[in-house]
Scaffold this active site. Structure first.
Site, PDB file in Angstrom:
ATOM      1  CB  ILE A 106       8.348 -11.151  -1.804  1.00  0.00           C
ATOM      2  CG1 ILE A 106       8.723 -12.628  -1.770  1.00  0.00           C
ATOM      3  CG2 ILE A 106       6.848 -10.956  -1.609  1.00  0.00           C
ATOM      4  CD1 ILE A 106       8.558 -13.274  -0.407  1.00  0.00           C
ATOM      5  NE  ARG A 107       3.221  -8.465  -3.536  1.00  0.00           N
ATOM      6  CZ  ARG A 107       2.361  -7.624  -2.992  1.00  0.00           C
ATOM      7  NH1 ARG A 107       1.074  -7.779  -3.172  1.00  0.00           N
ATOM      8  NH2 ARG A 107       2.769  -6.608  -2.246  1.00  0.00           N
ATOM      9  CE1 TYR A 110       2.112  -4.058  11.669  1.00  0.00           C
ATOM     10  CE2 TYR A 110       0.758  -2.691  13.103  1.00  0.00           C
ATOM     11  CZ  TYR A 110       1.506  -2.844  11.948  1.00  0.00           C
ATOM     12  OH  TYR A 110       1.638  -1.792  11.076  1.00  0.00           O
ATOM     13  CD  GLN A 132      -2.542   1.528   2.511  1.00  0.00           C
ATOM     14  OE1 GLN A 132      -2.027   1.141   3.559  1.00  0.00           O
ATOM     15  NE2 GLN A 132      -3.610   2.295   2.493  1.00  0.00           N
TER      16      GLN A 132
END
Ligand code: AKB
Length: 314
Positions: free
Chosen positions: A35-36, A140, A12
């Site tokens: 990573i994509r 998180y 994002q």
């Protein structure tokens, strides 16, 4: 900052940050990594596939491109991290220490975001101070507090020029977020334009900090360009623009789409996370130390979100 490597560049923040950095510093000087594989958004400049848990690959790409700065964004957000705590630890902490090591070895400037998720239920809820109790109850949050401390450590122990902000929920019409607790504040605009109705998974009256993406991106550049002599906090500056609950978004949208209907179907997991975070945070240290300020309030952001999404839907 002349040559910058961005991790998590298809996420994002990353997708819009890369575009903004390329406009500001020149397309060839921004090395987008993810990573994509590359998508259409990243075609104007260099792109490399990098898994941040692979420290050798990260080091090689940073060295080959001769970068002087890393902006490390690759991470799992709060709701996904809560569903997969061990995966979140490995990615959020493993990726961060790898990126910090590359910055140490190659003497790079370093940015990574913390979050309002670094606070917990015992933190003062309203106008949360810059320096306060941080005992988060989510994976998180544990990652974010540990990350803030790790960045401080790399600065004091090795002199790495680490800098960072605590982001609130970020709202944008470009790349949707994934796996966050504050994602409802983006979905509400998409649904308002498409269906004139939205069912919120966050309950009425639950206030959290939010910010429109252009302000969030300006903050990174401003902080990274700031005179280091003026930075007392360096990492994890509180920054915020809007403190709002779902009904505040609902009312803001109804000003432009009067028939908009807001209903609730609360998701207990994300609601519990939201309730453990502040209602509003105090950004005065960021304003004092590096001139942080925002352009968008709730109304100005709402108008722009609705206009842009309406155009996209045509
Ligand atoms: C999330 O909801 O996980 C993020 C954040 C506030 O850090 N948007």
């Amino acid at each position: 900052m002349k040559k910058i490597l961005v991790t998590g560049s298809r996420g994002q923040i990353g997708s819009e940050l890369v575009r903004k950095l390329r406009e500001t510093y020149g397309a060839s000087n921004i090395i987008a990594t993810d990573i994509r594989k590359m998508d259409d958004d990243h075609k104007e400049g260099p792109f490399e596939v990098v898994d941040v848990t692979d420290s050798d690959r990260l080091f090689t790409v940073a060295k080959e491109h001769n970068v002087d700065t890393i902006m490390h964004l690759a991470a799992l957000l709060s709701a996904t991290a809560e569903a997969m705590p061990k995966v979140a630890w490995d990615l959020n902490m493993g990726g961060l220490i790898n990126a910090l090591e590359v910055a140490r070895e190659l003497d790079l400037q370093f940015f990574t975001p913390s979050s309002i998720g670094a606070f917990g239920p015992s933190t003062p809820k309203d106008n949360t101070p810059q320096d306060t109790l941080q005992r988060p109850t989510t994976m998180y949050g544990v990652n974010k507090v540990a990350g803030e401390l790790l960045c401080d450590y790399y600065y004091s122990r090795y002199g790495v020029d680490t800098r960072g902000v605590r982001y609130p929920g970020l709202i944008s019409h470009v790349t949707p977020p994934g796996g966050g607790t504050t994602d409802y504040a983006v979905e509400i605009y998409y649904e308002a334009v498409k269906n004139k109705a939205y069912t919120s998974y966050i309950g009425e009256g639950t206030s959290m900090d939010m910010m429109y993406m252009p302000d969030a991106l300006n903050a990174i550049i401003q902080l990274m360009e700031a005179d280091p002599g003026k930075l007392e906090h360096r990492n994890a500056f509180n920054i915020s623009a809007i403190a709002a609950a779902p009904e505040d978004f609902g009312k803001a949208i109804q000003k432009y789409i009067p028939e908009f209907k807001l209903s609730y179907e609360v998701d207990p997991i994300r609601q519990t996370i939201a309730e453990s975070w502040p209602n509003s945070i105090d950004s005065s240290a960021a304003a004092k130390e590096w001139g942080f300020k925002v352009e968008y309030d709730l109304d100005k952001m709402t108008k722009e979100m609705l206009d842009r999404l309406t155009e996209k839907n045509k």
